[in-house]
Write a protein that holds these residues in place. Structure first.
Motif, mmCIF file in Angstrom:
data_model
loop_
_atom_site.group_PDB
_atom_site.id
_atom_site.type_symbol
_atom_site.label_atom_id
_atom_site.label_comp_id
_atom_site.label_asym_id
_atom_site.label_seq_id
_atom_site.Cartn_x
_atom_site.Cartn_y
_atom_site.Cartn_z
ATOM 1 N N THR A 1 5.503 16.829 -12.340
ATOM 2 C CA THR A 1 5.620 17.714 -13.501
ATOM 3 C C THR A 1 4.455 18.683 -13.635
ATOM 4 N N ILE A 2 3.480 18.619 -12.721
ATOM 5 C CA ILE A 2 2.297 19.460 -12.858
ATOM 6 C C ILE A 2 1.774 19.854 -11.471
ATOM 7 N N GLU A 3 1.333 21.099 -11.337
ATOM 8 C CA GLU A 3 0.772 21.578 -10.067
ATOM 9 C C GLU A 3 -0.706 21.191 -9.972
ATOM 10 N N THR A 4 -1.112 20.705 -8.796
ATOM 11 C CA THR A 4 -2.520 20.385 -8.553
ATOM 12 C C THR A 4 -2.943 20.954 -7.205
ATOM 13 N N GLU A 5 -4.230 21.221 -7.072
ATOM 14 C CA GLU A 5 -4.775 21.755 -5.825
ATOM 15 C C GLU A 5 -5.248 20.641 -4.901
ATOM 16 N N PHE A 6 -5.123 19.399 -5.349
ATOM 17 C CA PHE A 6 -5.676 18.279 -4.592
ATOM 18 C C PHE A 6 -4.797 17.055 -4.797
ATOM 19 N N GLY A 7 -5.121 15.980 -4.096
ATOM 20 C CA GLY A 7 -4.402 14.730 -4.249
ATOM 21 C C GLY A 7 -5.299 13.667 -4.851
ATOM 22 N N PHE A 8 -4.831 12.401 -4.783
ATOM 23 C CA PHE A 8 -5.578 11.316 -5.415
ATOM 24 C C PHE A 8 -5.540 10.058 -4.553
ATOM 25 N N GLU A 9 -6.652 9.355 -4.544
ATOM 26 C CA GLU A 9 -6.760 8.040 -3.911
ATOM 27 C C GLU A 9 -6.969 7.000 -5.005
ATOM 28 N N ILE A 10 -6.286 5.869 -4.850
ATOM 29 C CA ILE A 10 -6.339 4.830 -5.880
ATOM 30 C C ILE A 10 -6.802 3.511 -5.266
ATOM 31 N N GLU A 11 -7.823 2.910 -5.879
ATOM 32 C CA GLU A 11 -8.249 1.548 -5.550
ATOM 33 C C GLU A 11 -7.864 0.653 -6.724
ATOM 34 N N ILE A 12 -7.248 -0.491 -6.425
ATOM 35 C CA ILE A 12 -6.754 -1.401 -7.458
ATOM 36 C C ILE A 12 -7.448 -2.756 -7.308
ATOM 37 N N TYR A 13 -8.056 -3.213 -8.396
ATOM 38 C CA TYR A 13 -8.734 -4.508 -8.418
ATOM 39 C C TYR A 13 -8.008 -5.389 -9.429
ATOM 40 N N LYS A 14 -7.134 -6.258 -8.908
ATOM 41 C CA LYS A 14 -6.245 -7.043 -9.756
ATOM 42 C C LYS A 14 -6.924 -8.319 -10.260
ATOM 43 N N PHE B 1 0.821 -1.202 0.000
ATOM 44 C CA PHE B 1 0.000 0.000 0.000
ATOM 45 C C PHE B 1 0.862 1.262 0.000
ATOM 46 N N GLU B 2 2.128 1.151 0.429
ATOM 47 C CA GLU B 2 3.002 2.320 0.455
ATOM 48 C C GLU B 2 3.197 2.846 -0.960
ATOM 49 N N THR B 3 2.918 4.111 -1.157
ATOM 50 C CA THR B 3 2.940 4.711 -2.489
ATOM 51 C C THR B 3 4.270 4.494 -3.192
ATOM 52 N N GLU B 4 5.375 4.674 -2.478
ATOM 53 C CA GLU B 4 6.702 4.577 -3.091
ATOM 54 C C GLU B 4 7.108 3.139 -3.395
ATOM 55 N N ARG B 5 6.340 2.164 -2.925
ATOM 56 C CA ARG B 5 6.660 0.748 -3.177
ATOM 57 C C ARG B 5 5.657 0.086 -4.108
ATOM 58 N N ASN B 6 4.681 0.851 -4.578
ATOM 59 C CA ASN B 6 3.642 0.327 -5.458
ATOM 60 C C ASN B 6 3.833 0.936 -6.846
ATOM 61 N N VAL B 7 3.787 0.118 -7.884
ATOM 62 C CA VAL B 7 4.073 0.621 -9.232
ATOM 63 C C VAL B 7 3.079 1.701 -9.653
ATOM 64 N N ALA B 8 1.818 1.555 -9.241
ATOM 65 C CA ALA B 8 0.822 2.582 -9.563
ATOM 66 C C ALA B 8 1.171 3.888 -8.861
ATOM 67 N N GLY B 9 1.576 3.791 -7.606
ATOM 68 C CA GLY B 9 1.935 4.976 -6.844
ATOM 69 C C GLY B 9 3.153 5.676 -7.404
ATOM 70 N N VAL B 10 4.171 4.904 -7.776
ATOM 71 C CA VAL B 10 5.408 5.483 -8.308
ATOM 72 C C VAL B 10 5.141 6.187 -9.640
ATOM 73 N N ALA B 11 4.348 5.567 -10.515
ATOM 74 C CA ALA B 11 4.021 6.190 -11.794
ATOM 75 C C ALA B 11 3.236 7.483 -11.584
ATOM 76 N N ALA B 12 2.267 7.444 -10.649
ATOM 77 C CA ALA B 12 1.462 8.633 -10.364
ATOM 78 C C ALA B 12 2.322 9.763 -9.811
ATOM 79 N N LEU B 13 3.244 9.428 -8.905
ATOM 80 C CA LEU B 13 4.123 10.453 -8.336
ATOM 81 C C LEU B 13 5.011 11.068 -9.405
ATOM 82 N N ALA B 14 5.506 10.252 -10.330
ATOM 83 C CA ALA B 14 6.343 10.772 -11.416
ATOM 84 C C ALA B 14 5.572 11.777 -12.252
ATOM 85 N N MET B 15 4.309 11.503 -12.468
ATOM 86 C CA MET B 15 3.471 12.415 -13.246
ATOM 87 C C MET B 15 3.208 13.712 -12.486
ATOM 88 N N LEU B 16 2.904 13.603 -11.203
ATOM 89 C CA LEU B 16 2.546 14.782 -10.418
ATOM 90 C C LEU B 16 3.748 15.677 -10.132
#
Length: 315
Positions: A72-85, A55-70
């Motif tokens: 590069t861009i300013e946002t006023e909010f964050g994001f929650e992710i649910e994953i159904y594998k 669940f740790e963002t920095e250890r989850n591939v979805a979290g790492v990809a999302a952080l790399a994207m963010l």
């Protein structure tokens, strides 16, 4: 839009002759994700169903990809992710790519699409780097763009999308063993003979030509791997027999899906793809080895938005 539900397709990479540069997107197999805006900045993984993943963002591939994207861009909010594998980790059909690509695709939609799908590939590659130690694009590119993709260059990133011939189908069998991409890479040689390289180049060029001209026979003749398959196939139970069986039942060609252990076969028409699936199943039934099998057309769209981002039932 504050919440989005998406389908994150499975993929087949390498396609025998195109190690790290070729991939295709499947229509029927994939994960689902729900991504929503949050008042808390950053990225949080709030739910994972169907797999034991961090669940740790920095250890989850979805979290790492999302952080790399963010970054590069300013946002006023964050994001929650649910994953159904639904794609098992280490299956060879792009489990990590589905998560990494899904995260950046969903966030991009919620932000109003500031990035093109091709631009999202760079961010998704960071998730792949976490998973395998190498930021390769041969799974994330078809997952995001659909169809077939050719990665001409990773630095700078240069991706060519190729439409699939209309009657092309894939059959994929996944023996229920896990083969980590990092482990499958460890058996590869760092140098190859000039003779093998020349053969491989010819097959890559011919496969791309076959896709553009919808020449199914040429596609089949080109699905040959001189370099990687001989080294990795020994890690996959019954590989030679499965491949032989697929070809005897009408497959254009067959090989290792991604880093394995899944084995793919391409064929012309669903009837032949179903016949191959039945024959592959019989081999593993005889071996008493559990497996999953998929028959799929080629997905021309890649990632897509699903209706009603309500709760998804557990896998």
């Amino acid at each position: 839009m504050n919440e989005i539900k998406i389908f994150c397709p499975a993929t087949i990479a390498n396609l025998s002759c195109g190690f790290d540069v070729l991939g295709l997107c499947l229509q029927t197999a994939g994960d689902e994700m729900i991504i929503r805006k949050s008042q808390i900045k950053g990225v949080r993984i709030t739910k994972i169903v169907g797999a034991d993943l961090p669940f740790e963002t920095e250890r989850n591939v979805a979290g790492v990809a999302a952080l790399a994207m963010l970054e590069t861009i300013e946002t006023e909010f964050g994001f929650e992710i649910e994953i159904y594998k639904h794609i098992k980790a280490g299956s060879g059909i792009g489990s990590s790519a589905a998560s990494a690509s899904g995260a950046v695709f969903g966030i991009n939609e919620l932000l109003g699409r500031p990035f093109t799908r091709k631009e999202l590939v760079l961010f998704a590659m960071q998730g792949e780097k976490l998973a395998s130690g190498n930021a390769h694009a041969d799974n994330v590119a078809p997952a995001l763009l659909g169809g077939f993709t050719l990665v001409r260059s990773s630095n700078p990133l240069d991706i060519i999308r190729i439409e699939s011939p209309s009657e092309l189908y894939a059959t994929v069998v996944h023996p229920q063993i896990e083969l980590k991409t990092s482990d499958a890479r460890s058996v590869l040689k760092q140098t190859v003979s000039l003779k093998s390289a020349i053969t491989q180049w010819g097959n890559v060029g011919a496969l791309v030509a076959g896709l553009y001209t919808q020449d199914y026979d040429l596609i089949g003749r080109s699905l040959h791997d001189e370099i990687v398959e001989p080294l990795r196939s020994v890690l996959i139970p019954g590989f030679d027999l499965i491949k032989k069986t697929a070809l005897e039942n009408g497959a254009l060609g067959s090989g290792i899906s991604g880093s394995g252990p899944s084995i793919f076969a391409l064929s012309k028409g669903k009837e032949t793809a179903d016949k191959i699936a039945k024959a592959m199943s019989a081999v593993y039934d005889q071996m008493k080895l559990p497996y999953e099998i998929h028959v799929s057309s080629i997905n021309p769209e890649g990632m897509k938005i699903l209706p009603n981002p309500a709760k998804i039932e557990a896998c």
